[in-house]
Design a protein around this motif. Structure first.
Motif, PDB file in Angstrom:
ATOM      1  N   TRP A 114    -108.596   6.891  -4.007  1.00 42.66           N
ATOM      2  CA  TRP A 114    -109.298   5.883  -3.211  1.00 42.66           C
ATOM      3  C   TRP A 114    -108.677   4.493  -3.346  1.00 42.66           C
ATOM      4  O   TRP A 114    -108.537   3.767  -2.350  1.00 42.66           O
ATOM      5  N   TYR A 115    -108.273   4.114  -4.569  1.00 42.66           N
ATOM      6  CA  TYR A 115    -107.726   2.768  -4.753  1.00 42.66           C
ATOM      7  C   TYR A 115    -106.374   2.623  -4.059  1.00 42.66           C
ATOM      8  O   TYR A 115    -106.101   1.607  -3.404  1.00 42.66           O
ATOM      9  N   GLN A 116    -105.516   3.648  -4.196  1.00 40.10           N
ATOM     10  CA  GLN A 116    -104.215   3.590  -3.534  1.00 40.10           C
ATOM     11  C   GLN A 116    -104.374   3.550  -2.017  1.00 40.10           C
ATOM     12  O   GLN A 116    -103.665   2.814  -1.319  1.00 40.10           O
ATOM     13  N   LEU A 117    -105.307   4.350  -1.499  1.00 44.44           N
ATOM     14  CA  LEU A 117    -105.547   4.360  -0.061  1.00 44.44           C
ATOM     15  C   LEU A 117    -106.048   3.003   0.429  1.00 44.44           C
ATOM     16  O   LEU A 117    -105.651   2.522   1.497  1.00 44.44           O
ATOM     17  N   HIS A 118    -106.893   2.381  -0.373  1.00 46.38           N
ATOM     18  CA  HIS A 118    -107.398   1.047  -0.027  1.00 46.38           C
ATOM     19  C   HIS A 118    -106.273   0.013  -0.102  1.00 46.38           C
ATOM     20  O   HIS A 118    -106.128  -0.815   0.810  1.00 46.38           O
ATOM     21  N   ARG A 119    -105.494   0.059  -1.165  1.00 46.54           N
ATOM     22  CA  ARG A 119    -104.435  -0.945  -1.366  1.00 46.54           C
ATOM     23  C   ARG A 119    -103.355  -0.850  -0.292  1.00 46.54           C
ATOM     24  O   ARG A 119    -102.839  -1.858   0.172  1.00 46.54           O
ATOM     25  N   HIS A 120    -103.000   0.391   0.104  1.00 44.90           N
ATOM     26  CA  HIS A 120    -101.951   0.593   1.114  1.00 44.90           C
ATOM     27  C   HIS A 120    -102.505   0.621   2.534  1.00 44.90           C
ATOM     28  O   HIS A 120    -101.744   0.765   3.489  1.00 44.90           O
ATOM     29  N   GLN A 121    -103.842   0.514   2.648  1.00 42.37           N
ATOM     30  CA  GLN A 121    -104.498   0.553   3.961  1.00 42.37           C
ATOM     31  C   GLN A 121    -104.148   1.833   4.715  1.00 42.37           C
ATOM     32  O   GLN A 121    -103.775   1.809   5.897  1.00 42.37           O
ATOM     33  N   ARG A 155    -110.113  10.525   8.732  1.00 49.20           N
ATOM     34  CA  ARG A 155    -110.419   9.157   8.311  1.00 49.20           C
ATOM     35  C   ARG A 155    -109.255   8.190   8.521  1.00 49.20           C
ATOM     36  O   ARG A 155    -109.468   7.039   8.932  1.00 49.20           O
ATOM     37  N   TYR A 156    -108.007   8.640   8.264  1.00 46.17           N
ATOM     38  CA  TYR A 156    -106.878   7.708   8.247  1.00 46.17           C
ATOM     39  C   TYR A 156    -105.907   7.882   9.413  1.00 46.17           C
ATOM     40  O   TYR A 156    -105.030   7.039   9.601  1.00 46.17           O
TER      41      TYR A 156
END
Length: 200
Positions: A114-121, A155-156
């Protein structure tokens, strides 16, 4: 960006009949697993760009002999010239051994990102060994896909989902490429080349 995707079977075109010219226009190599580490090391020796890989269910040998000069992208987002590649290797668990997961275990791996997905958008390419559930997979457990991959695409909306594991000689109805909503799905069995636009 021109990308060479490989999986499951070592290509005679790239190994036995190799010439540097065959990689001249390639910018990135993605391995979806179940390939000899010697094969990946061989390609990395003659290739100027990165060779990224995830594990297949038959890649236990990588623990003692990882491919030289290659980059494992399991459980991470690797960025190359602005293209974000998310790596999630392995297959559905059907016996004892490494690189096999239940659906719950794969979902846990995805939640930890989740954090990597958030950080890399998000990400541009989903790189896996197994296919997604109900998307050119098979009903038998060893070749069943993961539902979690569908949720990631929902989602992405990555541009590409690149997988292996489903050999194209299993049946004449297995496509090299198909679509899932906004994502182009590619079966990398043996070798295939595709292009992704450079980020704006």
């Amino acid at each position: 960006m021109k990308i060479l995707a490989i999986s499951d079977v070592e290509s005679r075109y790239l190994w036995d009949d190799f010439s540097k010219e065959k990689l001249k226009e390639i910018d990135l190599i993605l391995s979806c697993g179940d390939l000899s580490p010697l094969y990946l090391s061989f390609l990395a020796t003659f290739f100027q760009g990165p060779v990224l890989y995830v594990h297949g269910n038959h890649d236990a040998v990588y623990q003692s002999s990882p491919p030289y000069g290659c980059i494992c992208v399991e459980d991470q987002i690797y960025e190359h010239k602005g293209i974000r590649i998310l790596g999630l290797g392995g297959s559905m668990r059907y016996k004892e051994g490494p690189h096999q997961y239940t659906e719950a275990q794969m979902n846990f791996r995805i939640r930890k990102l989740w954090y990597q997905l958030h950080r890399h958008q998000g990400f541009d390419i989903l790189l896996t060994h197994a296919p997604a559930l109900g998307l050119n997979d098979e009903e038998n457990l060893p070749h069943r896909g993961f539902g979690g991959f569908l949720k990631l695409m929902d989602r992405y909306s990555p541009a590409y989902f690149v997988h292996g594991h489903i050999h194209m000689n299993y049946g004449y109805r297995i496509p090299r490429e198909c679509r899932y909503q906004d994502t182009t799905v590619i079966n990398a069995y043996e070798r295939t080349v595709f292009e992704i636009p450079d980020p704006i």
